[in-house]
Design a protein around this motif. Structure first.
Motif, short mmCIF file in Angstrom:
data_model
loop_
_atom_site.label_atom_id
_atom_site.label_comp_id
_atom_site.label_asym_id
_atom_site.label_seq_id
_atom_site.Cartn_x
_atom_site.Cartn_y
_atom_site.Cartn_z
N ARG A 35 0.87 -1.18 0.00
CA ARG A 35 0.00 0.00 0.00
C ARG A 35 0.90 1.23 0.00
N THR A 36 0.62 2.19 -0.86
CA THR A 36 1.56 3.31 -1.02
C THR A 36 0.84 4.66 -0.90
N LEU A 37 0.08 4.81 0.16
CA LEU A 37 -0.64 6.06 0.38
C LEU A 37 0.35 7.20 0.63
N PRO A 38 0.04 8.39 0.15
CA PRO A 38 1.03 9.47 0.15
C PRO A 38 1.48 9.91 1.53
N TRP A 39 0.61 9.88 2.53
CA TRP A 39 1.05 10.31 3.86
C TRP A 39 2.05 9.34 4.48
N ASP A 40 2.05 8.10 4.03
CA ASP A 40 3.04 7.14 4.51
C ASP A 40 4.36 7.24 3.75
N HIS A 41 4.33 7.59 2.46
CA HIS A 41 5.49 7.37 1.61
C HIS A 41 6.10 8.59 0.94
N ALA A 42 5.36 9.66 0.77
CA ALA A 42 5.92 10.79 0.01
C ALA A 42 7.22 11.30 0.61
N ALA A 59 11.28 3.46 -5.92
CA ALA A 59 10.54 3.58 -7.18
C ALA A 59 9.53 2.45 -7.28
N ARG A 60 8.63 2.60 -8.23
CA ARG A 60 7.69 1.52 -8.54
C ARG A 60 8.49 0.34 -9.11
N PRO A 61 7.95 -0.88 -9.02
CA PRO A 61 8.69 -2.04 -9.53
C PRO A 61 9.11 -1.94 -10.98
N ASP A 62 8.39 -1.16 -11.80
CA ASP A 62 8.77 -1.00 -13.21
C ASP A 62 9.80 0.10 -13.40
N GLY A 63 10.25 0.70 -12.30
CA GLY A 63 11.27 1.74 -12.37
C GLY A 63 10.73 3.14 -12.44
N SER A 64 9.42 3.29 -12.58
CA SER A 64 8.84 4.62 -12.66
C SER A 64 8.84 5.30 -11.30
N ALA A 65 8.85 6.61 -11.32
CA ALA A 65 8.94 7.39 -10.09
C ALA A 65 7.64 7.31 -9.29
N TYR A 66 7.79 7.37 -7.99
CA TYR A 66 6.62 7.48 -7.11
C TYR A 66 6.12 8.92 -7.15
N ARG A 67 4.82 9.07 -7.34
CA ARG A 67 4.18 10.39 -7.32
C ARG A 67 3.08 10.40 -6.26
N ALA A 68 2.97 11.51 -5.58
CA ALA A 68 2.00 11.60 -4.49
C ALA A 68 0.56 11.59 -4.99
N ASP A 69 0.34 11.99 -6.25
CA ASP A 69 -1.03 12.04 -6.76
C ASP A 69 -1.48 10.74 -7.41
N GLU A 70 -0.61 9.75 -7.45
CA GLU A 70 -0.99 8.45 -8.00
C GLU A 70 -1.28 7.49 -6.85
N TYR A 71 -2.22 7.89 -6.01
CA TYR A 71 -2.44 7.19 -4.74
C TYR A 71 -3.20 5.88 -4.89
N GLU A 72 -3.72 5.61 -6.08
CA GLU A 72 -4.43 4.34 -6.26
C GLU A 72 -3.48 3.22 -6.70
N ARG A 73 -2.27 3.57 -7.10
CA ARG A 73 -1.30 2.54 -7.50
C ARG A 73 -0.76 1.84 -6.26
N ARG A 74 -0.38 0.60 -6.45
CA ARG A 74 0.17 -0.19 -5.37
C ARG A 74 1.61 -0.59 -5.72
N ASP A 75 2.32 -1.04 -4.72
CA ASP A 75 3.66 -1.61 -4.84
C ASP A 75 4.75 -0.55 -5.05
N LEU A 76 5.74 -0.67 -4.20
CA LEU A 76 6.85 0.26 -4.17
C LEU A 76 8.05 -0.47 -3.57
N ILE A 77 9.22 -0.27 -4.17
CA ILE A 77 10.44 -0.88 -3.66
C ILE A 77 11.38 0.22 -3.20
N GLY A 78 11.90 0.07 -2.00
CA GLY A 78 12.93 0.97 -1.50
C GLY A 78 14.20 0.19 -1.24
N ALA A 79 15.35 0.77 -1.57
CA ALA A 79 16.62 0.09 -1.36
C ALA A 79 17.68 1.10 -0.95
N SER A 80 18.65 0.63 -0.20
CA SER A 80 19.69 1.51 0.30
C SER A 80 20.73 1.86 -0.75
#
Length: 269
Positions: A211-218, A232-253
């Protein structure tokens, strides 16, 4: 837009919310001060009081910016549309509310500033330790006043924090079959205000969010990317705060760890 003066002002507002509206209720909540929003999702009097304070103070700080708060959205889902209209504060008054309601850490306050979905600034406060993280688009990431570069754990088997709470049986089996052999899996803290700093500070190498709601992740996404990690999203696209209906996000160090993990995810579908 994101000046040192603005960083300082937002930090002061968040610390005020923590000291006045959150910590006085910690480990002293009455049953009547905790409500269920959904299964395994609660809201407390501290969430409501903190969001009211943050909304008032942030609105005064930048009158031209709308405010999207988690609890306001719960009451009126149309509030989310403000994310698409222009400059907007995004507020999670108590991130990790389930932990807070149980009287245990971690929990924190998260604020972000976005303009038509593009994240300009992010701020994360750990209420108990006082650790303060902030980032501005193109200006780097900072923890407790010192510029930070994300570091890996250095482990030969990278450490991945992956929650299976919201996964169906099939998706959970894929994680255990295809991902677990390549990583040491650890539990998530159920608090984005803690999970993103762990990727910067050498505690975890990978985090996966369903779940990638903007208040948790922006704020956390900006913090990690500005520190030299990658979210970023699994396809490499950037996370945007206004795309709140999309799911799945990968974070890495690190970007290389992100790439390795994304390749595995792409193979399993």
């Amino acid at each position: 837009m994101i000046t040192p003066a603005l960083h300082a002002a937002v930090e002061a507002i968040m610390r005020e919310a923590s000291e006045r509206a959150i910590l006085p209720h910690y480990q002293s909540l009455a049953a009547s001060e905790i409500d269920n929003k959904a299964v395994d999702d609660v809201v407390t009097i501290a969430d409501r009081e903190a969001e009211a304070l943050l909304t008032q103070r942030l609105s005064a700080l930048l009158p031209e910016a709308a405010v999207v708060g988690e609890e306001a959205v719960f009451e009126d889902a149309s509030v989310m549309e403000r994310l698409k209209d222009g400059l907007c504060w995004i507020v999670d008054p108590v991130d990790g509310t389930n932990n807070f309601a149980a009287g245990k850490p971690p929990f924190g306050v998260i604020v972000a500033l976005a303009d038509r979905g593009e994240i300009l600034g992010g701020w994360i406060l750990d209420c108990l330790s006082g650790r303060f993280c902030h980032a501005g688009l193109g200006t780097g990431a900072w923890i407790n006043g010192e510029r930070i570069t994300a570091r890996t754990t250095g482990e030969s088997t990278p450490i991945a924090a992956i929650s299976t709470i919201f996964l169906d049986e099939g998706a959970r089996e894929k994680v255990l079959t295809h991902i677990a052999p390549h990583y040491r899996l650890v539990d998530i803290p159920r608090c984005a205000a803690e999970q993103y700093p762990r990727l910067l500070l050498g505690t975890n190498d990978i985090s996966v969010f369903n779940r990638t709601l903007p208040w948790d992740h922006a704020a956390g996404v900006l913090l990690l990317n500005e520190a030299g990690g990658k979210a970023a999203r699994p396809d490499g696209s950037a996370y945007r705060a206004d795309e709140y209906e999309r799911r799945d996000l990968i974070g890495a160090s690190s970007p290389s760890l992100w790439d390795d993990f994304a390749k595995i995810v792409a193979k399993i579908g």
